[in-house]
Each structure stands twice: as C-alpha cells, then as structure tokens.
Design an enzyme around this catalytic site. Structure first.
Site, PDB file in Angstrom:
ATOM      1  N   CYS A 234     -12.200  -3.489  38.979  1.00 42.58           N
ATOM      2  CA  CYS A 234     -12.623  -3.713  37.598  1.00 42.58           C
ATOM      3  C   CYS A 234     -13.705  -4.796  37.524  1.00 42.58           C
ATOM      4  CB  CYS A 234     -11.420  -4.002  36.704  1.00 42.58           C
ATOM      5  SG  CYS A 234     -11.785  -3.703  34.970  1.00 42.58           S
TER       6      CYS A 234
ATOM      7  N   HIS B 162      -7.521   0.192  37.673  1.00 42.83           N
ATOM      8  CA  HIS B 162      -6.566  -0.752  38.262  1.00 42.83           C
ATOM      9  C   HIS B 162      -5.565  -0.006  39.148  1.00 42.83           C
ATOM     10  CE1 HIS B 162      -7.866  -4.373  36.148  1.00 42.83           C
ATOM     11  NE2 HIS B 162      -8.209  -3.531  35.179  1.00 42.83           N
TER      12      HIS B 162
ATOM     13  N   GLU C 253      -3.708  -1.269  41.186  1.00 48.26           N
ATOM     14  CA  GLU C 253      -2.552  -2.122  41.477  1.00 48.26           C
ATOM     15  C   GLU C 253      -1.392  -1.926  40.506  1.00 48.26           C
ATOM     16  OE1 GLU C 253      -5.441  -2.945  40.253  1.00 48.26           O
ATOM     17  OE2 GLU C 253      -5.452  -4.775  39.058  1.00 48.26           O
TER      18      GLU C 253
ATOM     19  N   GLY D 283      22.828 -22.916  44.631  1.00 48.22           N
ATOM     20  CA  GLY D 283      23.711 -21.761  44.775  1.00 48.22           C
ATOM     21  C   GLY D 283      23.004 -20.496  44.343  1.00 48.22           C
ATOM     22  N   GLY D 284      21.797 -20.658  43.779  1.00 44.13           N
ATOM     23  CA  GLY D 284      20.992 -19.493  43.425  1.00 44.13           C
ATOM     24  C   GLY D 284      20.465 -18.822  44.687  1.00 44.13           C
ATOM     25  N   VAL D 285      19.807 -17.703  44.494  1.00 46.29           N
ATOM     26  CA  VAL D 285      19.353 -16.905  45.628  1.00 46.29           C
ATOM     27  C   VAL D 285      18.338 -17.676  46.481  1.00 46.29           C
ATOM     28  CG1 VAL D 285      18.187 -14.775  46.286  1.00 46.29           C
ATOM     29  CG2 VAL D 285      19.695 -14.805  44.289  1.00 46.29           C
ATOM     30  N   ASP D 286      17.339 -18.241  45.830  1.00 43.78           N
ATOM     31  CA  ASP D 286      16.238 -18.849  46.586  1.00 43.78           C
ATOM     32  C   ASP D 286      16.717 -20.011  47.454  1.00 43.78           C
ATOM     33  OD1 ASP D 286      14.963 -17.123  44.920  1.00 43.78           O
ATOM     34  OD2 ASP D 286      14.248 -18.679  43.551  1.00 43.78           O
TER      35      ASP D 286
ATOM     36  N   SER E  98      19.685 -20.739  48.420  1.00 43.42           N
ATOM     37  CA  SER E  98      20.677 -20.338  49.433  1.00 43.42           C
ATOM     38  C   SER E  98      19.999 -19.724  50.647  1.00 43.42           C
ATOM     39  CB  SER E  98      21.668 -19.318  48.866  1.00 43.42           C
ATOM     40  OG  SER E  98      22.293 -19.840  47.738  1.00 43.42           O
TER      41      SER E  98
ATOM     42  N   ARG F  48      17.015 -30.343  28.228  1.00 48.42           N
ATOM     43  CA  ARG F  48      16.340 -30.087  29.501  1.00 48.42           C
ATOM     44  C   ARG F  48      15.927 -31.380  30.182  1.00 48.42           C
ATOM     45  NH1 ARG F  48      14.313 -25.032  30.657  1.00 48.42           N
ATOM     46  NH2 ARG F  48      14.975 -23.460  29.158  1.00 48.42           N
TER      47      ARG F  48
END
Ligand SMILES: Nc1ncnc2c1ncn2[C@@H]1O[C@H](COP(=O)(O)OP(=O)(O)OP(=O)(O)O)[C@@H](O)[C@H]1O
Ligand SMILES: O=c1[nH]c(=O)c2[nH+]cn([C@@H]3O[C@H](COP(=O)(O)O)[C@@H](O)[C@H]3O)c2[nH]1
Ligand SMILES: NC(=O)CC[C@H](N)C(=O)O
Ligand SMILES: [Mg+2]
Length: 548
Positions: free
Chosen positions: A91, A183, A185, A239-242, A244, A311
C-alpha cells in the site's frame, strides 16, 4: 551485554526486516512472516540502514496513514534498495517505492476500501512473475487506500490490476523490488499467506526454521552467556502465562540461580496463589517465594473508589513489596556466597543477583518503538516497568521477540500443561479493576466465587479456547429481588467475554441463552449477596475489556 547482541536472534535465523510507516496492520505483517516459520523484526520507518547491525534477507515496507505527496510524509531510507535483498512494499509501501523511482501518486476520486478482485498479469518476465507464482488469474484481496499510482515508474512493470486500479501490483524489471496496493497481511485477503510465502521463501530465500523447538535451545544458550557462570536472576511472577513460561525458560537455563517472586496482593482469583505455587514450584521445579501482602494492599485500597487511584496504589505497593523481597534475597545470596568462599567451596559459590527477569512480549516492544509515537493514556496498565528506575538490577526479557501464541506454543513444548498455557490473560491490578467501588475482602470473596463458577461453566461447555478473555465484574449497585419468598436487596454481577486477536479491539462473545441461564442460576443460587446477573454486550471500542 556485547556478548548478547552477537548472539541476537536475527543473526541466528534468516530474518525479514519490516519497516513500519504507521499502518494499523503493521504487526499483522510480522504475524504472517512468523506463521511461515520465518523470523522477522519490525522497526520504525526512520531506521537508518547504515545503523542496522544485522543484514535482513528481505525488507517489507508497511502501509501508512500518510500520503507520499504530503509535506512531512515519512520517507524510506534509499539505502534499502542498495542492500541487494528483495523489497516488498504494501500500500503506502508500494506508493513510496513508485515515488522513489519516479512514478506518480495522486489522490483518487474512486477510493477503494474493502474487498476487491485483482487480475494477475503474466508479464512473461519470470523474475517479475514470481510474486504471484501459483495464483489463479483472479485473486480476492483487501484494499484500503485513497491514493493511487497514476504513472508507473520506468523499469517497473504491472503484475496485477483491478477494474479501478491499473497498478494494483508492480515488479521491477530486473531487481527484486515488488509492490502491492492491497493488504495481503489481513485475513480478508484469503491468499495472503501464499503471497507472503512466495516473497519470503521463494524470492528472499529464507529458511523456514523459526519454531519454538529451535528457539528454546538458542534462547537458553543466550541466557547462559548473558548471565555468565555465577550471577543470579530474580523474576516477578504473576502466575499468568507470560511470566510462567519465562520462568520455566530461566529455570532451564540457570537452575536454582533463578528465583521467582510472586506477590499475593489480595486481589488474585480464588486459590490462585496456591495454584501458581503448585504449578511452578512443585510442578516445574522453579525456586519460588510467594509473598502474602494481601493485608497491606487491601489496607491501602480501603475506601478507594477511583479506578486510576486503585491502579496507582497497586502499582506502587507492588514496587514496595517487591523491592523489599529483592533486598532480602540479595542479603541471603551474599551470605551464601561468603560462606561458600570461606569454606573453600569456590566452585559452589553462586554470585549476586544482577538481573531482573520480565515477561515482556513483542507487541509491548513494537508498541513502545512505534513510529506512531505515544498514544493517549486510556488507563495505566501496571507491570513491573516502574521497578527499573531505582533498581540496580539489569533487565532480562527472554520473550521479547515473541507473540502471545508463540509463548503458548513455547510453554507447551517445554512441558507446561495445555490448560495452563491456554489461560486467559489476567491484569496486574487483578480483581481491584473488576470490583466497581471500594475493594474489601468481602467484595473480593463474592467476586472470586462468581468468577470461578462462570469460568468453570465456560470450560464445561468446551468454549474456553474460543474466548480470548472472560471474567465476572461486581457492580456497585443493589437491586431488589425475591428468593425463597423473601425480599432481597443485593448486588449485581456482570459477565464479560470477548474475542480479540490483539486486545486493542474486541467483540463480545455470542453465548447461547441456555449457557447464560445456567451461569445466572448458579451464581444467584450459590453466591451469597448476589441476586442478579447481567451480560455485557459492549464491544471495544466503545468499551474497554476491563470495566475499570
Ligand atoms: N502479583 C504479581 N506478582 C509478581 N509479579 C507480577 C504480579 N502481577 C504482575 N506481575 C508482573 O507483571 C508482568 C505483567 O503482567 P501481565 O499480566 O502482562 O503478564 P502475565 O501475568 O505474565 O501473563 P498474562 O498475560 O497471561 O496475564 C508479569 O509478567 C509479572 O512479571
Ligand atoms: O497486566 C496488565 N495490567 C493492567 O493494569 C491491565 N489493565 C488491563 N489489562 C489487560 O489488558 C487487556 C486490554 O484491557 P482494556 O481493554 O481494559 O484496556 C485486557 O487483557 C486486560 O485484562 C491489564 N494487564
Ligand atoms: N493503507 C495505506 O497504506 C494507505 C496509504 C495512503 N494513505 C492511501 O490512502 O492510499
Ligand atoms: Mg497477568
């Protein structure tokens, strides 16, 4: 650090360089390459080729919200065309190539957005025809442009056209330079994978050897080289995926020179701290300290209603607790090292903590280097980034080249059970951003119970993996109900479930009425204090995924 860059991934695999001109689809180009088992890296379009310390096997120029004839439009470093490797413009990328080589680009009165059919033009020049090798005469693609080539640069020939765009794809007559107006992709271009395949494998000649099996060995070797024979590493584990998967990788590389710390902030899901301990410590053999700081966190959260304040409090408290834990671990490590040296057990002496491991993924990296610059803060996402400023530890990020699905694959290959690596992401501030109004232990317990029932039913229905993220939210309103002939005046739980690929946009999941009714019945029957359940049918935008 010098050693690490010599071992950098792009020097170990045939790699494609993607130059990002700010298209909303840029990261999808990277996904396409990775999907073909070809490693790629995305850099801002302002990257000077002379300053690149590696040589790509090919270069892809992305789309862009700019027009090439705009003042201040981003320009490609012309050295790209002297690298002697194939170049593909998409593009804006095509328009930029045409502009650079003396073609003409203008705004067009027939803008093209959406589905289009291109007619492939066979030029008879085998070199130019390679991009559409194996394609039918007509190919369905996705267009999104308002500008158009009005003159093809000399030395280029047309290899595809549409009824409105006479220059839908170009190829240089003798050099490996190609451009496509559509595109390839996006998934709406159904032949996108094949077209990228033609470019990266047939034209660039990349070996398709990027996979998680080979990544593990190379990454373990890289971590060992970087950390050296003695130093130790601390990891913040949610304890999350990343985190761990990153922890498992560090453990494989360094054994007990890696120490993980998980902070129980009192707003985790029910039983989560214990589960993480079982999985990481007992299951995977990782050194792990779980710090129960729930009283401290909940104390500081008392009477706090404002989402951003919640937060910030959680982020800052997290830093305090983590810091304190690092100091304790460092003191312990120094003591051990001194004892070993004193007793003449030189070879057993482990060094000091020198590194902090983070579970940063490639989308975070792309986001932070993007050509687009910083976007407006919608909400402050908390991670351990804030720790670095006042810490002397150096950063180590074993997953910083990977996308989430690659991390899941990596976890599986390393033997982490599928139901764990397939878990939905869970935010650092946890249930505090799912309890509207002040967070108390009683509110946390209500939400933990409702969430557990909801997720259990989702798993039972066999749809957990179809959903990108699902959770319950506790609303700060009370409603009148009748249960067992008695009036109740209780709280409301909202259910959220979304499908998304990048968490930037999302659609709500179409549960069946039966499913919703089962979950609603169970929550109102089993969770004391809740008499109504509602389902959130807002997409993102206008909503965000979390409620706070
Ligand atoms: N309670 C916690 N204790 C220690 N570290 C934490 C905690 N919560 C978050 N972190 C740190 O913040 C990082 C960012 O969290 P994030 O949720 O993005 O990733 P994750 O939890 O590892 O994976 P997932 O995306 O599956 O939730 C984590 O990788 C971890 O290093
Ligand atoms: O680690 C995190 N720390 C945070 O502070 C945080 N806030 C939101 N999220 C997660 O980010 C994704 C997008 O969420 P939103 O649409 O609510 O912004 C979703 O997956 C959210 O769960 C967070 N993750
Ligand atoms: N998607 C794009 O790269 C668009 C390029 C340019 N802005 C156009 O409208 O034609
Ligand atoms: Mg998480």
């Amino acid at each position: 650090m010098g050693v690490a860059s010599a071992e950098a991934i792009h020097s170990q695999y045939d790699s494609i360089l993607i130059l990002d001109f700010g298209s909303q689809y840029s990261h999808l180009i990277a996904r396409r390459c990775r999907e073909l088992n070809v490693y790629c890296e995305m850099l801002p379009c302002t990257q000077k080729i002379a300053e690149l310390d590696w040589k790509p096997k090919g270069v892809i120029l992305s789309g862009s919200p700019f027009s090439v004839y705009d003042d201040g439009a981003p320009r490609v470093d012309k050295a790209v065309f002297d690298l002697g490797v194939p170049v593909l413009g998409i593009c804006y990328g095509l328009q930029e190539i045409a502009w650079t080589f003396g073609g003409k680009v203008d705004p067009h009165d027939r803008r093209e957005y959406g589905k289009a059919m291109i007619d492939v033009v066979k030029t008879g020049n085998a070199h130019a025809d390679r991009l559409f090798d194996g394609e039918a005469e007509q190919v369905q693609v996705w267009m999104s442009h308002g500008d158009q080539l009005s003159k093809c640069p000399e030395d280029f020939e047309v290899i595809a056209r549409t009824s409105t765009a006479p220059f839908a794809a170009l190829a240089h007559k003798s050099k490996p330079i190609f451009g496509i107006q559509f595109h390839a992709e996006v998934t709406h271009s159904p032949r996108g994978k094949e077209l990228f395949g033609n470019f990266v494998t047939k034209i660039c000649g990349c070996k398709q050897d990027w996979n998680m099996e080979t990544f593990i060995d190379k990454e373990i070797a890289r971590i060992r080289e970087l950390v050296g024979p003695k130093a130790r590493v601390i990891g913040a584990i949610s304890g999350g995926v990343d985190s761990s998967v990153a922890a498992k990788l560090m453990h494989e590389a360094l054994g007990d020179r890696f120490h993980a710390v998980m902070v129980d902030n009192g707003v985790l899901r029910g039983g989560e701290a214990k589960q993480v301990y079982e999985m990481l410590s007992k299951g995977l053999g990782v050194n792990l300290t779980v710090v129960d700081a729930s009283d401290l966190f909940l104390g500081r959260l008392e009477n706090v209603d404002d989402p951003e304040k919640k937060r910030k409090i959680i982020g800052n408290t997290f830093i305090n607790v983590f810091d304190e834990e690092v100091t304790k671990l460092e003191a312990q490590a120094e003591k051990e090292e001194a004892e070993a040296l004193k007793a003449g057990r030189q070879h057993e002496a482990k060094g000091k903590y020198e590194y902090l491991m983070q579970g940063t993924l490639y989308p975070d990296v792309i986001e932070s280097i993007s050509f687009k610059g910083p976007s407006a803060t919608i909400k402050t996402h908390h991670n351990v980034g804030g720790l670095l400023e006042n810490m002397k530890l150096k950063l180590i990020e074993p997953l910083r080249e990977l996308f989430k699905d690659e991390v899941r694959e990596l976890g599986k290959v390393m033997g982490i059970p599928a139901h764990l690596v397939g878990r939905h992401p869970f935010p650092g501030p946890g249930l505090a951003v799912r309890i509207l109004g002040p967070v108390t232990r009683a509110q946390v317990e209500i939400l933990q119970q409702a969430d557990a029932i909801y997720i259990e039913e989702i798993r039972k229905a066999g749809i957990y993996n179809e959903i990108s993220q699902a959770f319950a939210v506790l609303l700060p309103v009370r409603a009148v109900g009748v249960q067992g002939d008695k009036r109740t005046y209780d709280q409301v739980v909202a259910l959220r479930a979304v499908q998304t690929t990048d968490f930037m946009t999302a659609t709500w999941y179409p549960f069946t009425y039966d499913f919703l009714s089962t979950v609603s019945n169970r929550i109102t029957n089993e969770v004391q204090g809740v008499n109504r359940v509602v389902y959130d049918i807002s997409s993102k935008p206008p909503g965000t995924i979390e409620w706070l």
